[in-house]
Write a protein that holds these residues in place. Structure first.
Motif, mmCIF file in Angstrom:
data_model
loop_
_atom_site.group_PDB
_atom_site.id
_atom_site.type_symbol
_atom_site.label_atom_id
_atom_site.label_comp_id
_atom_site.label_asym_id
_atom_site.label_seq_id
_atom_site.Cartn_x
_atom_site.Cartn_y
_atom_site.Cartn_z
ATOM 1 N N LEU A 104 58.316 -15.261 -1.486
ATOM 2 C CA LEU A 104 58.968 -15.460 -2.777
ATOM 3 C C LEU A 104 59.081 -14.144 -3.540
ATOM 4 N N SER A 105 58.115 -13.264 -3.285
ATOM 5 C CA SER A 105 58.062 -11.990 -4.006
ATOM 6 C C SER A 105 57.662 -10.884 -3.038
ATOM 7 N N VAL A 106 58.350 -9.763 -3.111
ATOM 8 C CA VAL A 106 57.970 -8.615 -2.282
ATOM 9 C C VAL A 106 58.001 -7.339 -3.128
ATOM 10 N N THR A 107 57.133 -6.425 -2.765
ATOM 11 C CA THR A 107 57.197 -5.083 -3.348
ATOM 12 C C THR A 107 57.447 -4.099 -2.211
ATOM 13 N N VAL A 108 58.447 -3.270 -2.431
ATOM 14 C CA VAL A 108 58.908 -2.340 -1.404
ATOM 15 C C VAL A 108 58.803 -0.920 -1.954
ATOM 16 N N GLN A 109 58.331 -0.028 -1.098
ATOM 17 C CA GLN A 109 58.360 1.389 -1.443
ATOM 18 C C GLN A 109 59.532 2.005 -0.689
ATOM 19 N N PHE A 110 60.200 2.964 -1.289
ATOM 20 C CA PHE A 110 61.382 3.549 -0.640
ATOM 21 C C PHE A 110 61.662 4.920 -1.229
ATOM 22 N N GLU A 123 61.960 -10.757 -6.631
ATOM 23 C CA GLU A 123 61.604 -12.162 -6.446
ATOM 24 C C GLU A 123 62.852 -12.955 -6.087
ATOM 25 N N GLU A 124 62.618 -14.105 -5.486
ATOM 26 C CA GLU A 124 63.691 -15.036 -5.149
ATOM 27 C C GLU A 124 64.818 -14.335 -4.372
ATOM 28 N N LEU A 125 66.044 -14.324 -4.919
ATOM 29 C CA LEU A 125 67.171 -13.770 -4.150
ATOM 30 C C LEU A 125 66.938 -12.308 -3.753
ATOM 31 N N LEU A 126 66.455 -11.499 -4.690
ATOM 32 C CA LEU A 126 66.244 -10.080 -4.365
ATOM 33 C C LEU A 126 65.198 -9.923 -3.262
ATOM 34 N N ALA A 127 64.135 -10.714 -3.320
ATOM 35 C CA ALA A 127 63.109 -10.666 -2.269
ATOM 36 C C ALA A 127 63.726 -11.029 -0.921
ATOM 37 N N ARG A 128 64.558 -12.056 -0.934
ATOM 38 C CA ARG A 128 65.162 -12.516 0.316
ATOM 39 C C ARG A 128 66.103 -11.463 0.895
ATOM 40 N N VAL A 129 66.912 -10.861 0.024
ATOM 41 C CA VAL A 129 67.854 -9.843 0.509
ATOM 42 C C VAL A 129 67.090 -8.625 1.034
ATOM 43 N N LEU A 130 66.040 -8.221 0.344
ATOM 44 C CA LEU A 130 65.230 -7.091 0.830
ATOM 45 C C LEU A 130 64.677 -7.396 2.219
ATOM 46 N N CYS A 131 64.118 -8.580 2.405
ATOM 47 C CA CYS A 131 63.561 -8.954 3.720
ATOM 48 C C CYS A 131 64.648 -8.972 4.795
ATOM 49 N N HIS A 132 65.776 -9.565 4.464
ATOM 50 C CA HIS A 132 66.887 -9.690 5.421
ATOM 51 C C HIS A 132 67.369 -8.304 5.860
#
Ligand code: CO
Length: 154
Positions: A104-110, A123-132
């Motif tokens: 549901l929630s991710v934190t990404v370093q970049f 969270e939600e859509l942004l988390a999903r798009v990041l994972c995808h």
């Protein structure tokens, strides 16, 4: 800027591992600009470099909100929590959709285009798009993770 051809379906490049970016130069800026233009042209919310045939760890995201388009170089997860199951599609798998489990929630370093390191929590859509999109950098497609049978696969 230029619209690049999006690789689709069984193109073997979609299954390859992308390499870390170590040089932050004008060529990288052109890649990012072209990826954003290609994503917008295809009405996508995200695009990963291997989808246009470039095996570099670069993703772009645009949720068409106040944030505007984002480019993340060498994105890596530093935290994730919760669970969501939502429908996903992919510009590389036209005409198909499937339900996928994601945090549901991710934190990404970049790194940004200049090589500066940042963190982004989605969270939600942004988390999903990041994972995808990050999955694309490892040759993983959403169909590898989908939890229901796809209609078009007989
Ligand atoms: Co995709």
């Amino acid at each position: 800027m230029a619209i690049r051809i999006i690789r689709t379906d069984n193109d073997p490049i979609l299954r390859k591992l992308s390499k870390e970016v170590t040089v932050f130069d004008e060529k990288l800026q052109i890649l990012v600009d072209d990826m954003i233009e290609t994503m917008h042209h295809a009405d996508g919310v995200g695009l990963a470099a291997p989808q246009i045939g470039v095996l570099k760890r670069v993703i772009v995201i645009d949720l068409y909100d106040d944030e505007g388009p984002m480019a993340l170089i060498n994105p890596r997860f530093i935290d994730q929590s919760g669970l969501q199951i939502e429908e996903e599609g992919c510009l590389s798998l036209p005409g198909r959709h499937g339900m996928v489990k994601r945090p549901l929630s991710v934190t990404v370093q970049f790194e940004d285009i200049d090589g500066e390191t940042y963190e982004l929590t989605g969270e939600e859509l942004l988390a999903r798009v990041l994972c995808h999109e990050i999955d694309h950098l490892d040759g993983i497609l959403y169909i590898d993770k989908q939890v229901t049978v796809e209609n078009k696969e007989a």
